[in-house]
Design a protein around this motif. Structure first.
Motif, PDB file in Angstrom:
ATOM      1  N   ILE A 363     -81.501 -53.218 -14.627  1.00 13.55           N
ATOM      2  CA  ILE A 363     -81.036 -52.861 -13.285  1.00 13.55           C
ATOM      3  C   ILE A 363     -80.241 -51.566 -13.390  1.00 13.55           C
ATOM      4  CG2 ILE A 363     -79.800 -53.635 -11.237  1.00 13.55           C
ATOM      5  CD1 ILE A 363     -80.014 -56.501 -12.310  1.00 13.55           C
ATOM      6  N   VAL A 365     -77.971 -48.479 -11.306  1.00 13.74           N
ATOM      7  CA  VAL A 365     -77.129 -48.252 -10.124  1.00 13.74           C
ATOM      8  C   VAL A 365     -76.732 -46.780 -10.069  1.00 13.74           C
ATOM      9  CG1 VAL A 365     -75.018 -48.927  -8.909  1.00 13.74           C
ATOM     10  CG2 VAL A 365     -76.194 -50.586 -10.376  1.00 13.74           C
ATOM     11  N   ASN A 372     -78.653 -41.216  -6.623  1.00  6.10           N
ATOM     12  CA  ASN A 372     -79.432 -42.153  -5.806  1.00  6.10           C
ATOM     13  C   ASN A 372     -80.837 -41.615  -5.542  1.00  6.10           C
ATOM     14  OD1 ASN A 372     -77.370 -44.028  -5.625  1.00  6.10           O
ATOM     15  ND2 ASN A 372     -76.563 -43.195  -3.716  1.00  6.10           N
ATOM     16  N   SER A 395     -74.329 -47.610  -3.262  1.00  7.41           N
ATOM     17  CA  SER A 395     -75.264 -47.093  -4.253  1.00  7.41           C
ATOM     18  C   SER A 395     -76.675 -47.631  -4.027  1.00  7.41           C
ATOM     19  CB  SER A 395     -74.806 -47.485  -5.661  1.00  7.41           C
ATOM     20  OG  SER A 395     -73.552 -46.921  -5.962  1.00  7.41           O
ATOM     21  N   VAL A 397     -79.720 -49.313  -5.772  1.00  5.43           N
ATOM     22  CA  VAL A 397     -79.878 -50.166  -6.958  1.00  5.43           C
ATOM     23  C   VAL A 397     -81.362 -50.406  -7.174  1.00  5.43           C
ATOM     24  CG1 VAL A 397     -79.402 -52.422  -7.958  1.00  5.43           C
ATOM     25  CG2 VAL A 397     -77.634 -51.265  -6.629  1.00  5.43           C
ATOM     26  N   ALA A 415     -79.134 -58.256  -8.810  1.00  9.07           N
ATOM     27  CA  ALA A 415     -79.284 -56.886  -8.292  1.00  9.07           C
ATOM     28  C   ALA A 415     -78.580 -56.762  -6.943  1.00  9.07           C
ATOM     29  CB  ALA A 415     -80.765 -56.540  -8.150  1.00  9.07           C
ATOM     30  N   LEU A 418     -74.869 -56.381  -7.479  1.00  3.64           N
ATOM     31  CA  LEU A 418     -74.527 -55.013  -7.877  1.00  3.64           C
ATOM     32  C   LEU A 418     -74.527 -54.081  -6.677  1.00  3.64           C
ATOM     33  CD1 LEU A 418     -76.514 -54.793 -11.236  1.00  3.64           C
ATOM     34  CD2 LEU A 418     -74.033 -54.585 -10.985  1.00  3.64           C
ATOM     35  N   ALA A 419     -75.502 -54.237  -5.778  1.00  8.24           N
ATOM     36  CA  ALA A 419     -75.553 -53.405  -4.575  1.00  8.24           C
ATOM     37  C   ALA A 419     -74.328 -53.648  -3.701  1.00  8.24           C
ATOM     38  CB  ALA A 419     -76.832 -53.682  -3.794  1.00  8.24           C
ATOM     39  N   TYR A 422     -71.075 -52.176  -5.671  1.00  9.81           N
ATOM     40  CA  TYR A 422     -70.972 -50.712  -5.628  1.00  9.81           C
ATOM     41  C   TYR A 422     -71.207 -50.201  -4.204  1.00  9.81           C
ATOM     42  CZ  TYR A 422     -70.736 -50.706 -10.694  1.00  9.81           C
ATOM     43  OH  TYR A 422     -70.330 -50.913 -11.991  1.00  9.81           O
TER      44      TYR A 422
END
Length: 474
Positions: A363, A365, A372, A395, A397, A415, A418-419, A422
């Motif tokens: 994954i 980021v 991005n 971000s 991801v 995932a 994480l999105a 961040y």
């Protein structure tokens, strides 16, 4: 010594904040030298100079929890007209505010309440938890740990900090390794915040200006809402104005769009045809204003969205290399003027965060808008999955798919976490995350860095807690 005989010396370290010192003495306590010389002009209580006799400075009158009785300590704590937490660390030596808060938390007590208001059961619970802490200390059962909020260290202690149970914990074998990590991490974050202060000021100034412009344009757009009314006025004047008396100030007419009777205000010095023309002119002006302001409002909204995403990138920047890329983006967007010495683009070494899911999926980021774009449109394949927090800066991801394209639900959830983490949703309990296959994500022509469009997506509501996810590289 000068005769070749072995002799014993003392090296004394005093840790007292800005008054800390390192003092070198003979065995009998005579000072040979010190890092800081303290003369009588500085301190009338104790001189620290070569030739003077060393003695320990006066200490605060606190009880030693390792030697004092529990009843004596409880009486001293409950006798102070202070909040319970403060009463503990001002009464017991070796107890910091953090450990006082920890003791209250273990005893299920509010650290802000008055000690005198404690019931007998609560006092018993307080002393029970204190004795357990002291037992761990006597038996050398230490468990040094740092509590982190993201990458930022919040607190540390030689014993577990249950008061920060909602923060991520990192354990260490010894307190020295803990201190080295804690202050190195603090140093890095402080240095990055100082380095990014000029960029934050530029972004914040531009953001405030854009938000004010957006509010002004929104008010202008609201003023155009009555434009259709003037069009109807003009049409009704053409339809019914032929029998209007000269000098009339209003006209009552049936609005054939709504079948309601309305009153149309008139300028008595103008003819019905001139009043109709005046209404049509006002309608045309408001319509042109509506079209122009709508377009400007859309552009300003995109500008605000872009600047908020840059502000978010500054929040997650971990190194000076990350700041270089953000500065480059601000130059490309025209918020910072590029000097002649900066005509050549800097070498970009910052890379996206790389995590490994618990099922072995990779994954990635993005740390800023340029990353991005690169991550989504140059690195990701069509069958990889793309994640982003809904309706807020965050971000991109990328969850890399394997050859057969099968991805377990747990990898999707990680995932999504994480999105959420961040993004601006980091401090929230839940966040809505949109995800779709990368092939569905498009870059509109002329779009700002990091701006994308997609029309097919799924959503999941997730907790932005990334505890247990392994960071491979940052």
């Amino acid at each position: 010594n000068e005769l070749g005989d072995l002799c014993r010396k003392l090296l004394i370290v005093e840790l007292m904040g800005k008054h800390s010192n390192l003092i070198f003495c003979k065995e009998d306590g005579t000072i040979l030298d010190s890092i800081k010389h303290v003369s009588s002009a500085v301190s009338s209580v104790r001189e620290v100079l070569p030739g003077r006799t060393y003695f320990i400075p006066a200490t605060q009158e606190k009880l030693d929890p390792l030697t004092d009785s529990g009843e004596h300590m409880l009486e001293a704590i409950c006798g102070k007209p202070l909040p319970l937490g403060k009463a503990i660390y001002t009464t017991l030596t070796g107890f910091s505010p953090v450990m006082a808060e920890e003791l209250c938390h273990r005893a299920l007590l509010d650290s802000d309440r008055q000690p005198s208001a404690l019931t007998a059961n609560q006092r018993e619970m307080l002393m029970h938890q204190l004795s357990r802490i002291l037992e761990d200390i006597r038996d050398d059962r230490f468990a040094p740990q740092i509590r982190f909020r993201g990458k930022e260290p919040v607190e540390f202690a030689a014993l577990p900090l249950t008061v920060y149970e909602d923060l991520e914990a990192q354990s260490f074998e010894c307190i020295s390794a803990l201190l080295e990590t804690y202050y190195a991490s603090k140093n890095t974050i402080t240095r990055i915040r100082q380095k990014s202060s000029d960029l934050r000021r530029i972004v914040q100034t531009a953001l405030e200006r854009s938000r004010k412009k957006y509010d002004l344009q929104a008010r202008q757009l609201k003023d155009t809402e009555k434009r259709e009314k003037y069009k109807v006025y003009g049409e009704l004047l053409h339809a019914y104005g032929y029998n209007l008396e000269e000098g009339a100030r209003s006209l009552e007419a049936l609005n054939y769009y709504t079948n309601e009777t309305i009153t149309i205000p008139l300028d008595p010095q103008l003819t019905p045809q001139e009043n109709a023309k005046k209404c049509f002119d006002k309608y045309g002006k408001l319509k042109r204003t509506f079209e122009a302001v709508t377009e400007l409002l859309t552009e300003t909204a995109k500008e605000v969205e872009h600047l908020e995403s840059v502000s978010q990138a500054l929040d997650i920047a971990l190194s000076e290399e990350d700041l270089v890329q953000i500065r480059e983006e601000l130059m490309e967007s025209g918020y910072i003027r590029r000097r002649r010495s900066q005509d050549k683009k800097p070498r970009i070494t910052s890379k996206p965060f790389h995590y490994l899911s618990n099922d072995g999926f990779h994954i990635y980021v993005g740390k800023n808008n340029l990353q991005n774009d690169e991550l989504t449109f140059k690195f990701a394949s069509g069958n990889d999955w793309w994640f982003h927090a809904k309706g807020m800066p965050g971000s991109h991801v990328i969850l890399k798919a394997d050859k057969d394209g099968e991805i377990p639900d747990r990898a999707f959830e990680e995932a999504g976490k994480l999105a959420a983490y961040y993004s601006r949703a980091r401090g929230q309990k839940k966040a809505e995350i949109e995800n779709t296959m990368k092939k569905n994500v498009k870059k509109p022509g002329g779009g700002a860095p990091g701006f994308v469009v997609y029309y097919t997506n799924y959503s999941l509501v997730i907790d932005p807690d990334i505890t247990g996810l392994r960071l491979v590289s940052n």
